[in-house]
Every structure is written in structure tokens, then in C-alpha cells.
Design a protein around this motif. Sequence first.
Motif, PDB file in Angstrom:
ATOM      1  N   VAL A 156       6.968   4.778 -11.830  1.00 50.66           N
ATOM      2  CA  VAL A 156       6.615   4.824 -12.605  1.00 50.66           C
ATOM      3  C   VAL A 156       6.495   2.950 -12.386  1.00 50.66           C
ATOM      4  CG1 VAL A 156       5.495   4.355 -15.138  1.00 50.66           C
ATOM      5  CG2 VAL A 156       5.809   6.599 -14.047  1.00 50.66           C
ATOM      6  N   PHE A 157       6.222   2.215 -12.219  1.00 54.15           N
ATOM      7  CA  PHE A 157       5.665   0.197 -12.245  1.00 54.15           C
ATOM      8  C   PHE A 157       4.786   0.266 -12.650  1.00 54.15           C
ATOM      9  CE2 PHE A 157       5.675   1.957  -7.901  1.00 54.15           C
ATOM     10  CZ  PHE A 157       4.515   0.720  -7.019  1.00 54.15           C
ATOM     11  N   GLY A 158       4.802  -0.986 -12.401  1.00 57.99           N
ATOM     12  CA  GLY A 158       3.888  -2.036 -13.547  1.00 57.99           C
ATOM     13  C   GLY A 158       4.508  -3.766 -13.319  1.00 57.99           C
ATOM     14  N   ILE A 159       2.548  -4.487 -13.262  1.00 54.03           N
ATOM     15  CA  ILE A 159       3.278  -6.226 -12.946  1.00 54.03           C
ATOM     16  C   ILE A 159       2.714  -5.945 -14.690  1.00 54.03           C
ATOM     17  CG2 ILE A 159       3.203  -5.722 -11.016  1.00 54.03           C
ATOM     18  CD1 ILE A 159       0.145  -7.100 -11.705  1.00 54.03           C
ATOM     19  N   ALA A 160       2.116  -5.988 -16.127  1.00 53.52           N
ATOM     20  CA  ALA A 160       1.550  -6.670 -16.942  1.00 53.52           C
ATOM     21  C   ALA A 160       2.581  -7.622 -17.731  1.00 53.52           C
ATOM     22  CB  ALA A 160       1.534  -5.624 -17.754  1.00 53.52           C
ATOM     23  N   VAL A 161       3.692  -6.978 -17.915  1.00 54.99           N
ATOM     24  CA  VAL A 161       5.184  -7.904 -18.294  1.00 54.99           C
ATOM     25  C   VAL A 161       5.143  -9.064 -17.367  1.00 54.99           C
ATOM     26  CG1 VAL A 161       7.366  -7.618 -18.923  1.00 54.99           C
ATOM     27  CG2 VAL A 161       5.537  -6.499 -19.881  1.00 54.99           C
ATOM     28  N   LEU A 162       5.500  -9.104 -16.589  1.00 54.49           N
ATOM     29  CA  LEU A 162       5.702 -10.014 -15.309  1.00 54.49           C
ATOM     30  C   LEU A 162       4.299 -11.009 -14.869  1.00 54.49           C
ATOM     31  CD1 LEU A 162       7.193  -7.215 -11.859  1.00 54.49           C
ATOM     32  CD2 LEU A 162       8.330  -8.591 -14.435  1.00 54.49           C
ATOM     33  N   LEU A 163       3.933 -10.676 -14.717  1.00 51.98           N
ATOM     34  CA  LEU A 163       2.597 -11.136 -14.561  1.00 51.98           C
ATOM     35  C   LEU A 163       1.984 -12.641 -15.964  1.00 51.98           C
ATOM     36  CD1 LEU A 163      -0.311 -12.584 -13.593  1.00 51.98           C
ATOM     37  CD2 LEU A 163      -1.606 -10.152 -14.400  1.00 51.98           C
TER      38      LEU A 163
ATOM     39  N   SER B  67       0.798  -0.966   0.379  1.00 53.76           N
ATOM     40  CA  SER B  67       0.089   0.405   0.103  1.00 53.76           C
ATOM     41  C   SER B  67       0.823   1.390   0.303  1.00 53.76           C
ATOM     42  CB  SER B  67      -0.839   0.093   1.601  1.00 53.76           C
ATOM     43  OG  SER B  67      -0.214  -0.250   2.869  1.00 53.76           O
ATOM     44  N   ILE B  68       1.434   1.412   0.453  1.00 52.06           N
ATOM     45  CA  ILE B  68       3.136   2.811   0.459  1.00 52.06           C
ATOM     46  C   ILE B  68       3.496   2.495  -0.581  1.00 52.06           C
ATOM     47  CG2 ILE B  68       5.149   3.828   1.106  1.00 52.06           C
ATOM     48  CD1 ILE B  68       4.772   1.580   4.126  1.00 52.06           C
ATOM     49  N   ALA B  69       3.383   1.507  -1.495  1.00 54.74           N
ATOM     50  CA  ALA B  69       4.376   1.784  -2.741  1.00 54.74           C
ATOM     51  C   ALA B  69       3.841   1.836  -4.086  1.00 54.74           C
ATOM     52  CB  ALA B  69       4.917   0.549  -3.272  1.00 54.74           C
ATOM     53  N   LEU B  70       2.064   1.547  -3.517  1.00 56.33           N
ATOM     54  CA  LEU B  70       1.255   1.718  -4.924  1.00 56.33           C
ATOM     55  C   LEU B  70       0.284   3.789  -4.379  1.00 56.33           C
ATOM     56  CD1 LEU B  70      -0.824  -2.022  -5.000  1.00 56.33           C
ATOM     57  CD2 LEU B  70       0.133  -0.422  -6.692  1.00 56.33           C
ATOM     58  N   SER B  71       0.507   3.730  -3.390  1.00 58.60           N
ATOM     59  CA  SER B  71      -0.304   4.726  -2.878  1.00 58.60           C
ATOM     60  C   SER B  71       0.969   6.268  -3.746  1.00 58.60           C
ATOM     61  CB  SER B  71      -0.084   5.439  -1.775  1.00 58.60           C
ATOM     62  OG  SER B  71       1.307   5.548  -1.289  1.00 58.60           O
ATOM     63  N   LYS B  72       2.267   6.169  -4.173  1.00 59.83           N
ATOM     64  CA  LYS B  72       3.242   7.134  -4.748  1.00 59.83           C
ATOM     65  C   LYS B  72       3.334   6.498  -6.260  1.00 59.83           C
ATOM     66  CE  LYS B  72       5.283   8.132  -0.662  1.00 59.83           C
ATOM     67  NZ  LYS B  72       6.926   8.074   0.519  1.00 59.83           N
ATOM     68  N   ASN B  73       2.987   5.277  -6.793  1.00 57.36           N
ATOM     69  CA  ASN B  73       3.240   5.409  -8.071  1.00 57.36           C
ATOM     70  C   ASN B  73       1.995   5.926  -9.023  1.00 57.36           C
ATOM     71  OD1 ASN B  73       3.608   3.233  -9.881  1.00 57.36           O
ATOM     72  ND2 ASN B  73       2.255   1.968  -9.745  1.00 57.36           N
ATOM     73  N   GLU B  74       3.129   6.576  -9.911  1.00 63.29           N
ATOM     74  CA  GLU B  74       1.930   6.856 -10.976  1.00 63.29           C
ATOM     75  C   GLU B  74       2.032   6.433 -12.563  1.00 63.29           C
ATOM     76  OE1 GLU B  74       1.793  10.363 -11.064  1.00 63.29           O
ATOM     77  OE2 GLU B  74       2.902  10.263  -8.693  1.00 63.29           O
ATOM     78  N   GLY B  75       1.902   5.141 -12.080  1.00 66.13           N
ATOM     79  CA  GLY B  75       1.124   4.781 -12.931  1.00 66.13           C
ATOM     80  C   GLY B  75       0.136   3.402 -13.008  1.00 66.13           C
ATOM     81  N   ASN B  76       0.081   2.761 -14.088  1.00 64.66           N
ATOM     82  CA  ASN B  76      -0.961   1.631 -13.169  1.00 64.66           C
ATOM     83  C   ASN B  76      -0.499   0.524 -13.238  1.00 64.66           C
ATOM     84  OD1 ASN B  76      -3.731  -0.033 -13.603  1.00 64.66           O
ATOM     85  ND2 ASN B  76      -4.839   0.906 -14.367  1.00 64.66           N
ATOM     86  N   PHE B  77      -0.960   0.193 -11.773  1.00 67.11           N
ATOM     87  CA  PHE B  77      -0.568  -1.190 -11.451  1.00 67.11           C
ATOM     88  C   PHE B  77       0.050  -2.480 -12.104  1.00 67.11           C
ATOM     89  CE2 PHE B  77       0.899  -4.168  -7.748  1.00 67.11           C
ATOM     90  CZ  PHE B  77       1.171  -4.530  -8.330  1.00 67.11           C
ATOM     91  N   LEU B  78      -1.666  -2.527 -12.369  1.00 65.40           N
ATOM     92  CA  LEU B  78      -1.923  -3.543 -13.472  1.00 65.40           C
ATOM     93  C   LEU B  78      -1.615  -3.869 -15.077  1.00 65.40           C
ATOM     94  CD1 LEU B  78      -5.045  -3.957 -11.965  1.00 65.40           C
ATOM     95  CD2 LEU B  78      -2.940  -5.892 -11.420  1.00 65.40           C
ATOM     96  N   THR B  79      -0.970  -2.500 -15.703  1.00 60.90           N
ATOM     97  CA  THR B  79      -1.229  -2.150 -16.742  1.00 60.90           C
ATOM     98  C   THR B  79       0.345  -1.656 -17.213  1.00 60.90           C
ATOM     99  OG1 THR B  79      -2.090  -0.418 -17.081  1.00 60.90           O
ATOM    100  CG2 THR B  79      -3.753  -2.671 -17.405  1.00 60.90           C
ATOM    101  N   THR B  80       0.456  -0.922 -16.986  1.00 62.93           N
ATOM    102  CA  THR B  80       1.796  -0.671 -16.669  1.00 62.93           C
ATOM    103  C   THR B  80       3.228  -1.482 -17.127  1.00 62.93           C
ATOM    104  OG1 THR B  80       1.897   1.338 -15.539  1.00 62.93           O
ATOM    105  CG2 THR B  80       3.471   0.668 -16.480  1.00 62.93           C
ATOM    106  N   PHE B  81       3.875  -1.004 -18.470  1.00 63.80           N
ATOM    107  CA  PHE B  81       5.106  -2.287 -19.048  1.00 63.80           C
ATOM    108  C   PHE B  81       5.863  -2.336 -18.426  1.00 63.80           C
ATOM    109  CE2 PHE B  81       3.715  -3.483 -23.298  1.00 63.80           C
ATOM    110  CZ  PHE B  81       2.011  -4.389 -22.166  1.00 63.80           C
ATOM    111  N   ASP B  82       6.529  -0.820 -17.823  1.00 66.44           N
ATOM    112  CA  ASP B  82       7.306  -0.453 -17.301  1.00 66.44           C
ATOM    113  C   ASP B  82       8.404  -0.823 -15.720  1.00 66.44           C
ATOM    114  OD1 ASP B  82       8.756   0.867 -19.926  1.00 66.44           O
ATOM    115  OD2 ASP B  82       7.407   2.955 -18.979  1.00 66.44           O
TER     116      ASP B  82
END
Length: 330
Positions: free
Chosen positions: A82-89, A58-73
Motif C-alpha cells: 500500500v503506497f501513495g504520493i499524496a504527502v510527497l506531492l 506499471s509493475i508496481a501500480l498493478s499490485k498496489n492496494e491503495g490509491n496511488f494519488l491519495t494514499t498517505f502511507d
Amino acid sequence: MASTTPTQIDPAPPSVSKQSRSTGKAGDKIFSGLSKGSGILLLAIMASIAVFLTYRASIALSKNEGNFLTTFDWNASATPPVFGIAVLLFGTVVSSIIAMVIAVPIAVGIALFISHYAPRKLASPLAYVVDLLAAVPSIIYGIWGALFLVPQLNGLNLWLDEFFGWTYVFDKTQVGVARSLFTVGILLAIMILPIVTSVSREVFLQVPRMNEEAALALGATRWEVIRLSVLPFGRSGIISASMLGLGRALGETMAVATVLSPSFLISLHVLDPGGGTFAQNIAAKFDEANEFGRDALIASGLVLFLLTLLVNGAARFIIARRKEFSGANA
């Protein structure tokens, strides 16, 4: 006239003393308490892990500028992060599916051979060798995969591209060594093979002998006995064994990190180098990450944690629906 004497009747056995009964009840209470305590402790550990992962995520997601589920970077250390898990998932799911497609049929075949076809002198050593594969450390598999498997798969990749490139999945569009999700899937299949084989073999050995003998007496062939008696009885065990193997495939770290050439791109061409998984990304970036970057990695770990729970829950649901084939009511 001879007189008959009444039959001697043995006295009733002495009743169990009160002290013995009290001792037995105390043992039952102690055993019951230990069993309940173990279950509660396990649930407490799982809950503490979930709370820890959720809090740090929750600490990380509150400051994330990207979409956690769809961002590739994955730039958790940038400003703003800016970070997301699309590629990892995608990479985790695809590599695990490849591993399961390869490993499960081979593992079931090996288990059937050991339990129903191989002579006793051959079955025991073969079962020992298969079980021994499960004790090999992950890093050994990774080194073997990087130094031996990757070079050897170049020819297979070219063959798949030539004859199955029309499927788009096996269309190789990049030139390079075979450090791809397909290679990772093959390596994971080898790693989970002993787990699925061992559990399936033990389940097949529990098939009631009377069922097999009855089928043979009716004129069934060996394959018909396996198809009609062994596989229906062991279906629940096969599912459980597969889920155990899938759990290891989802969370495998060092072997994947050693073999895979990571990149934050999603491609359905599984022969192309690149991709990533949750565990590989955490292992690769944890040391160099700052405090916030580690929170971001923990957030991805929370997704992997939930994914594992979802897989096991689905397995339990399937087993419950197939209870009539599991042999539980035999």
C-alpha cells in the motif's frame, strides 16, 4: 588638346571554384546532419527514460492496494503493498513554492544591482561570487543547513508563530527543531539563487543601450528606466531563469534529505516538523527497498518526471504569449 584615355576597369574577381563550392556544401550537410542527429539523440534519450519509468511503474501500480494519488502511507514492502504520493506531492510543491517566493525577487534584485547599479570594480567580483555558489555540491548545502540553518531558524519560527500565527500557515502547533518544509524552502531558495541570478543578469545586460539612453534623455529616473525598458525586455528571460531554478528545487535530493524530518502526514502548518518530497523519499528508501519497492519508488519518480515536463511546458507557453516583451523582435 590632350587626349583622354579610357578608365581602367579591374577585371572581375575570379569566381569561386567548383571544388570550393562542393566543399562548402559538404560542410553544410555535415553540420546539418550533426545538428539533426543531436536533436534526435536527445529525444531518443528522453523517450527511453519515459519508457523505462512507465514500464517499471506499471509493475508496481498493478499490485498496489491503495490509491496511488491519495494514499498517505508508503508501505511498498508490506503484504499487500500500500503506497501513495499524496504527502510527497504536497511536500514537493509546497517547498518549491516557498523557495520560488523567496529566491526570485532577491535574485532579480541582485541581477539588477550587478547589471545597472554596481560600479564595474564591484560588479565583476560580485557576479563571480554569485556564479561560484552554483558550483557548491548539494551535500555541502545539506550539512550547512542541518548544522547551522536549522538551529538558527528556531527564533524565526517563534517570531512567525507569534505575529503571523493567525494566518494558520505560520501557526506552529508542534514543539521541536525547525526540520520543516519551511526550512527546506529557505535552503532550496539559497541553492537556486545563483541560477536565477546568473540567467537574469545576462538577460538584463542584453537590453539595447539605445532604449535606456532614450528613456534617460526624456527625463526618466533610473527606476523608471528599469521598469519601462529593462524589465519588459527581460521578462521572458526572468521566466526562463525561474523555471530553471524551479527544476532544481523540484528534484533536489541530498540537501532536503539532510534537513527534513520525514513523516507521512499532510499539514498546512509549514513550521511544524515533518513532510516529504519525491526526491527525498527515493533517496531515503532506495537502498532498503526490495525489487517491488524499487518499482514503487520509480513510479513516484515518474510523477516527478511528468511534473517537471509540465512546469517546463507551462513556462514555454507563458514565454510564447509574452513574446512581444521578450525583445525577440527588436
